[in-house]
Design an enzyme around this catalytic site. Sequence first.
Site, mmCIF file in Angstrom:
data_model
loop_
_atom_site.group_PDB
_atom_site.id
_atom_site.type_symbol
_atom_site.label_atom_id
_atom_site.label_comp_id
_atom_site.label_asym_id
_atom_site.label_seq_id
_atom_site.Cartn_x
_atom_site.Cartn_y
_atom_site.Cartn_z
ATOM 1 N N ILE A 61 0.818 -1.211 0.000
ATOM 2 C CA ILE A 61 0.000 0.000 0.000
ATOM 3 C C ILE A 61 0.851 1.259 0.000
ATOM 4 C CG2 ILE A 61 -0.168 0.132 2.527
ATOM 5 C CD1 ILE A 61 -3.152 0.975 2.057
ATOM 6 N N LYS A 62 2.103 1.158 0.441
ATOM 7 C CA LYS A 62 2.963 2.334 0.553
ATOM 8 C C LYS A 62 3.366 2.900 -0.812
ATOM 9 C CE LYS A 62 3.148 2.615 5.051
ATOM 10 N NZ LYS A 62 2.636 3.784 5.786
ATOM 11 N N ASP A 63 3.127 2.166 -1.888
ATOM 12 C CA ASP A 63 3.352 2.731 -3.223
ATOM 13 C C ASP A 63 2.519 3.993 -3.407
ATOM 14 O OD1 ASP A 63 4.899 0.513 -3.654
ATOM 15 O OD2 ASP A 63 3.694 -0.309 -5.280
#
Length: 359
Positions: A61-63
């Site tokens: 999700i950190k993308d």
Amino acid sequence: MLCSALRRSLAQPARRFTMRAVEGFTGSIGNTPLIYLKTLSEQTGSSIFGKAEFQNPGGSIKDRAAIGIVLDAEQKGLIKPGGTIVEGTAGNTGIGLAHVCRSKGYRCVIFMPDTQSQEKIDLLRMLGAEVYPVPAVPYENPKNYNHQAKEYAQKLDNAIWTDQFDNTANTYAHYITTGPEIWEQTEGKVDGFICSTGTGGTLAGVGKCLKEKSNGKSQIWLADPPGSVLYTYISSGGKLVERTGSSITEGIGQGRVTANLGTFINELDGALYVPDEQSIAMLYQLLDTEGLYVGASTALNVVAAVELARKLGKGSRVVTVLCDGAYRYQSRLFSKKWLQSKGLFDAIPEHLRKYVVLD
């Protein structure tokens, strides 16, 4: 001739794809599937969904935060071609930034706690990032990895410290992408959303979006691991206690209210505490019943989603986030020796211990 079962399968609505090619790594971030967790939904009498953020091109999700923060810096003229992007990160944001930097031609420098998995450190270096593992100390300590990253960036020309914890471009990225995607995928039927927080960007951005779109009807809850102060802070009405203890989960839990979380914390409907024993058991259950190979923070989120579904009652529709895959932690999470060292091996149901394949 197609058999009837195959014909019925092909007749089901296909997963939708974009109608055109996307531009590079950054164009492929987001638009992840929303997975119906069948076994857990049937057990609770509710509909529990997981947003499959492990399907982002960088694997987590950190993308979303990475590209959101970099685009914001570019639009504000804070970084120019060939510049350096510096971050203090527990791993996944750094991985997302390393991918984004490679695709955009920036140098990437990462400071991270030395408690993080070797898989994450190795991957960052494989992606061309310069990695500086430093002792894990509280945020108040000037040697905290975030402060070291900031100081490093300040010494360079054409460089930025992305400041993922307090840069609200992080929250905005989720407000304009993750939240609307969930709303569309559930056809506007979300009774509850819950997830853990590290920076607070996902919870704040998605929460703000869903609250607005549902006219306040969607409940937004925070899930918290051991060693974090946020469950106590929210449950006590705003009393911040000293941080104690630790968790096997990486990149979640906090000792303070970040600027990202601060944009939304007063609108939260509640918080749930999830012990590591429940998280590790759920990690193995998801592998066994859903075929999902996920990390401990994802397992924690799903434990919390099940509990929230029970609180909201049968027929409720609850969404959480499947943050990343287990391959970044497999040397720990699937090691009998490591699990025993943490006192967690016995928390895994006996029939699921067959998946503990590493010594």
